[in-house]
Scaffold this active site. Structure first.
Site, PDB file in Angstrom:
ATOM      1  N   GLU A   1      19.057 -16.491  -6.075  1.00  0.00           N
ATOM      2  CA  GLU A   1      18.467 -15.150  -6.281  1.00  0.00           C
ATOM      3  C   GLU A   1      18.052 -15.051  -8.056  1.00  0.00           C
ATOM      4  O   GLU A   1      17.118 -14.456  -8.235  1.00  0.00           O
ATOM      5  CB  GLU A   1      19.717 -13.891  -6.094  1.00  0.00           C
TER       6      GLU A   1
ATOM      7  N   CYS B   1       0.918  -1.274   0.032  1.00  0.00           N
ATOM      8  CA  CYS B   1      -0.104  -0.013   0.039  1.00  0.00           C
ATOM      9  C   CYS B   1       0.771   1.237  -0.045  1.00  0.00           C
ATOM     10  O   CYS B   1       1.849   1.390   0.662  1.00  0.00           O
ATOM     11  CB  CYS B   1      -0.894   0.422   1.077  1.00  0.00           C
TER      12      CYS B   1
ATOM     13  N   GLU C   1       9.606 -14.345  -9.896  1.00  0.00           N
ATOM     14  CA  GLU C   1       8.921 -13.046  -9.515  1.00  0.00           C
ATOM     15  C   GLU C   1       8.342 -12.483 -10.453  1.00  0.00           C
ATOM     16  O   GLU C   1       7.158 -11.688 -10.697  1.00  0.00           O
ATOM     17  CB  GLU C   1       9.867 -12.131  -8.729  1.00  0.00           C
TER      18      GLU C   1
ATOM     19  N   TRP D   1      -2.442  -2.736  -1.752  1.00  0.00           N
ATOM     20  CA  TRP D   1      -2.122  -4.162  -1.826  1.00  0.00           C
ATOM     21  C   TRP D   1      -2.968  -4.738  -0.725  1.00  0.00           C
ATOM     22  O   TRP D   1      -2.815  -4.811   0.506  1.00  0.00           O
ATOM     23  CB  TRP D   1      -0.672  -4.326  -1.609  1.00  0.00           C
TER      24      TRP D   1
ATOM     25  N   LYS E   1       6.930  -4.242  -3.100  1.00  0.00           N
ATOM     26  CA  LYS E   1       8.137  -3.855  -3.031  1.00  0.00           C
ATOM     27  C   LYS E   1       8.597  -4.082  -1.645  1.00  0.00           C
ATOM     28  O   LYS E   1       9.508  -4.356  -0.893  1.00  0.00           O
ATOM     29  CB  LYS E   1       8.489  -2.619  -3.720  1.00  0.00           C
TER      30      LYS E   1
ATOM     31  N   LYS F   1      14.451 -14.443  -9.299  1.00  0.00           N
ATOM     32  CA  LYS F   1      13.815 -13.354 -10.090  1.00  0.00           C
ATOM     33  C   LYS F   1      13.132 -13.769 -11.357  1.00  0.00           C
ATOM     34  O   LYS F   1      11.928 -13.289 -11.825  1.00  0.00           O
ATOM     35  CB  LYS F   1      15.216 -12.780 -11.154  1.00  0.00           C
TER      36      LYS F   1
ATOM     37  N   HIS G   1      19.889 -35.708  -5.884  1.00  0.00           N
ATOM     38  CA  HIS G   1      19.072 -36.398  -4.859  1.00  0.00           C
ATOM     39  C   HIS G   1      17.591 -35.896  -4.967  1.00  0.00           C
ATOM     40  O   HIS G   1      16.790 -35.726  -3.861  1.00  0.00           O
ATOM     41  CB  HIS G   1      19.538 -35.936  -3.601  1.00  0.00           C
TER      42      HIS G   1
ATOM     43  N   ARG H   1       4.370  -0.219  -4.474  1.00  0.00           N
ATOM     44  CA  ARG H   1       3.793  -0.763  -3.023  1.00  0.00           C
ATOM     45  C   ARG H   1       2.591  -1.626  -3.225  1.00  0.00           C
ATOM     46  O   ARG H   1       2.131  -2.088  -2.014  1.00  0.00           O
ATOM     47  CB  ARG H   1       3.668   0.436  -2.213  1.00  0.00           C
TER      48      ARG H   1
ATOM     49  N   ASN I   1      -2.046   1.887   5.789  1.00  0.00           N
ATOM     50  CA  ASN I   1      -1.132   0.756   5.000  1.00  0.00           C
ATOM     51  C   ASN I   1      -0.825  -0.029   6.547  1.00  0.00           C
ATOM     52  O   ASN I   1      -0.426   0.646   7.273  1.00  0.00           O
ATOM     53  CB  ASN I   1       0.087   1.488   4.641  1.00  0.00           C
ATOM     54  N   GLY I   2      -1.158  -1.159   6.282  1.00  0.00           N
ATOM     55  CA  GLY I   2      -0.745  -2.079   7.653  1.00  0.00           C
ATOM     56  C   GLY I   2      -2.035  -3.156   7.916  1.00  0.00           C
ATOM     57  O   GLY I   2      -2.779  -3.106   7.093  1.00  0.00           O
TER      58      GLY I   2
HETATM   59  C1  G6P Z   1       9.595  -8.053  -0.958  1.00  0.00           C
HETATM   60  C2  G6P Z   1      10.036  -7.641  -2.377  1.00  0.00           C
HETATM   61  C3  G6P Z   1      11.439  -8.334  -2.472  1.00  0.00           C
HETATM   62  C4  G6P Z   1      12.573  -7.940  -1.246  1.00  0.00           C
HETATM   63  C5  G6P Z   1      11.922  -8.144  -0.116  1.00  0.00           C
HETATM   64  C6  G6P Z   1      12.864  -7.655   1.199  1.00  0.00           C
HETATM   65  O1  G6P Z   1       9.446  -9.199  -0.948  1.00  0.00           O
HETATM   66  O2  G6P Z   1       9.230  -8.008  -3.281  1.00  0.00           O
HETATM   67  O3  G6P Z   1      12.068  -7.676  -3.829  1.00  0.00           O
HETATM   68  O4  G6P Z   1      13.710  -8.440  -1.516  1.00  0.00           O
HETATM   69  O5  G6P Z   1      10.647  -7.677   0.300  1.00  0.00           O
HETATM   70  O6  G6P Z   1      12.773  -6.124   1.255  1.00  0.00           O
HETATM   71  P1  G6P Z   1      13.886  -5.374   1.864  1.00  0.00           P
HETATM   72  O7  G6P Z   1      13.178  -4.190   1.858  1.00  0.00           O
HETATM   73  O8  G6P Z   1      13.881  -5.928   3.444  1.00  0.00           O
HETATM   74  O9  G6P Z   1      15.106  -5.777   1.281  1.00  0.00           O
END
Ligand code: G6P
Length: 611
Positions: free
Chosen positions: A484, A2, A491, A80, A606, A488, A507, A32, A106-107
């Site tokens: 990672e 949000c 995501e 969100w 994010k 990506k 395994h 957000r 937000n929250g």
């Molecule tokens: C969310 C985002 C990720 C990010 C994670 C941690 O899941 O979509 O891209 O890596 O939060 O965020 P931070 O701000 O704590 O690195």
């Protein structure tokens, strides 16, 4: 999780209509959340207008005519969903019974059911499924008992349990926006005869770079030329001590000709790395010393930041020879019980606001653990609550999928760990010198990696887009890079992707491999470079599509592969920073081929400020 923006002006300060400006600011917060959008404006003749709908900002603002509305002040929200599905009714702002108060939030309000029942008994009626709506009614309720709006707000806040960043306006006090913060982020932007309140700085960067980051428990209001903040105990906050000038420019939060923020941010990595390098100062030295004398180091983070901690864990164990243990921040209990005051906890968070990581920090703090924060956002919650904070200088990252903040986190952590290894004497001065010089060359190498691999990533993306699943395999330090890389692809291209230590692939994972199944191998110039060839052979024998991401000159691996991402040959300790880049590009272009918006992947946000 949000995005909130509120703007109040003293007279007509904005050249454009307020609706247009709110829409523009909200666009900078779209990362957000993007399932529904709305705004509330108090017009120049004192009317409260509320418009909201399910959908993304551009569509909703066209549909509802955001640009047609002007006024003295307004709040807006991009959602969100947490409580209540995305719908027109659940979109924010939410209003009270009399349509006088409009709230954005937000929250999560944990005790909203209980409060809702109480308010219903007192005659309030609710139209949404959200927890937010109760806030408007609670304030209305206190006002109906004779309190002025601010007092009513303070009384209402005392009844709320949970996490919130909220802003509201009251038609009966048409010159101010009220706000409160507990756990979820909220910042004030101070302009000349115009003030802002927002979930994040990029929202209003075009108008001001003077900010106050609110702290938990703070409550207050802004008018066109006044900021009033009270602390948790009612004391008035001295603003002069809290104002920060951020060195981010509005251009940094724009696409600068790139079709998406993510691509821009991938390309910004050389710059982000050199800025982070230039920013290394005394805090880094201090933290390195703390680590060098620590008995054990624990590391925590979420998502991409967790992957950065895995790389740091490896370096701490192997370079600095400091026992290190990394854990996902929502899994605090993995090590929580054994943490003691002799330990150090490194919390990694680009936003500095991820609630899971913040909670891990708070719990460790209760045990007197020394907390070090690595973050990209100055004064955000996690750095503020830590004993020491070291910042990456990646600039604002808008794309939901982290790219430049990951490489800069790993860069900074690597530097710190090399320093602590040097202090401890677990590496020689000569070795330290070589490692620093490798790190110094990374900005230039990162540029090469992008230019060498971008075209290939585009090409491979055409085929990858048709796949259901992929494996990312590596050994040693290449495992977190594989994790990672897989994250990506998952995501933003919505392809099921899993990472495994290559040795473990036989395994279980290999059972899924059939002709054409993509397997991506990350190979550094380290002790595993030849051992992993056997794992490639195993996959090749089952007809897998072999993509190798390796250093220049690794001909043995090249021979076994269908496609090769090449990076300059560097010391393997610093190689993760380069080898992740082709995977970022591959995920980006695969998402494009599939017709998705890589900046706004479905269901993701994010900054995640709910547990
Ligand atoms: C969310 C985002 C990720 C990010 C994670 C941690 O899941 O979509 O891209 O890596 O939060 O965020 P931070 O701000 O704590 O690195």
């Amino acid at each position: 999780m949000c995005g909130i923006i509120g703007i109040v002006q003293k007279g007509k300060i904005l050249k454009k209509k307020l609706g247009t400006v709110l829409r523009g600011c909200l666009k900078n917060l779209e990362y957000r959340g993007y399932d529904s959008v709305g705004f509330a404006i108090i017009t120049w003749n004192g009317e409260l207008v509320v418009r909201k709908s399910k959908g993304k900002i551009d569509d909703v603002s066209r549909k509802l005519g955001f640009d047609d509305y002007d006024g003295v002040l307004g709040i807006a929200h991009t959602r969100w969903a947490t409580h209540g599905k995305p719908s027109d009714i659940n979109a924010h702002p939410h209003v009270d019974c009399k349509n006088t108060i409009a709230v954005v939030h937000n929250g999560i309000i944990e005790n909203y059911q209980e409060l809702k029942e109480k308010l219903k008994e007192r005659g309030h009626f609710f139209i949404s499924e959200t927890d937010t709506e109760i806030i408007a009614h609670l304030i209305e309720d206190y006002k109906s008992r004779g309190y002025d709006t601010f007092t009513a707000f303070k009384k209402a806040i005392k009844e709320l349990k949970g996490a919130y960043a909220l802003a509201f306006i009251d038609k009966e006090v048409p010159d101010r926006i009220y706000f409160a913060r507990n756990t979820s982020p909220l910042v004030i932007g101070l302009g000349k005869n115009i003030m802002f309140v927002s979930s994040d700085i990029p929202a209003f960067l075009e108008y001001t770079n003077r900010v106050i980051v609110l702290q938990d428990g703070e409550i207050g209001y802004i008018t066109g030329d006044e900021v009033h903040i009270e602390g948790i105990d009612g004391t008035i906050v001295d603003k002069s001590k809290r104002i920060r000038i951020v060195d981010w420019t509005p251009e940094m939060a724009k696409k600068a000709g790139y079709p998406h923020f993510m691509l821009k941010e991938i390309h910004e990595q050389p710059l982000a790395l050199s800025s982070t390098l230039a920013g290394i100062g005394v805090e880094v030295e201090k933290l390195a010393e703390v680590l060098a004398s620590a008995q054990r180091v624990f590391l925590t983070g979420a998502g991409t930041s967790y992957h950065a901690t895995l790389i740091a864990e490896y370096l701490l164990n192997n370079l600095a020879e400091i026992p290190a243990f990394s854990f996902i921040s929502s899994e605090y209990n993995r090590y929580g019980k054994i943490l003691t005051k002799n330990d150090v906890l490194i919390a990694v968070s680009q936003s500095g606001e991820t609630i899971d990581t913040l909670m891990a920090v708070r719990r460790a703090k209760k045990k007197n653990v020394f907390i070090a924060a690595i973050s990209n956002v100055i004064d955000s919650a996690i750095p503020r609550e830590s004993n020491i904070a070291v910042y990456t200088r990646a600039g604002p990252e808008i794309g939901v999928a982290a790219t430049k903040t990951f490489t800069t986190q790993v860069f900074l952590l690597s530097w710190i760990i090399i320093k602590s290894a040097q202090i401890k004497g677990s590496i020689t001065e000569e070795e330290a010198k070589t490692l620093y010089s490798s790190l110094r060359r990374l900005p230039e190498y990162a540029r090469n990696v992008i230019s060498i691999n971008e075209f290939l990533a585009k090409k491979i993306a055409q085929d990858m887009a048709g796949k259901q699943s992929a494996y990312y395999l590596g050994r040693g330090l290449a495992v977190p890079v594989s994790m990672e890389g897989a994250l990506k692809l998952k995501e933003i291209a919505y392809i099921h992707a899993e990472a495994y230590p290559a040795g473990e692939s036989k395994h279980g994972p290999i059972a899924l491999v059939e002709p054409g199944f993509p397997v991506l191998f990350t190979i550094f110039d380290d002790e595993y470079r030849d051992l992993i060839l056997a794992n490639i052979e195993e996959m090749k024998a089952r007809g897998a599509w072999i993509i190798v991401n390796t250093f220049e000159g690794n001909e043995k691996a090249v021979k076994l592969s269908n496609n090769v991402f090449k990076t300059p040959r560097v010391q393997h300790w610093v190689a993760p920073i380069l080898h992740i880049i082709p995977y970022q590009l591959l995920a980006y272009y695969t998402s494009i081929v599939k017709g998705y918006d890589p900046d706004k992947p479905r269901n993701l946000a994010k900054t995640v400020t709910v547990e």
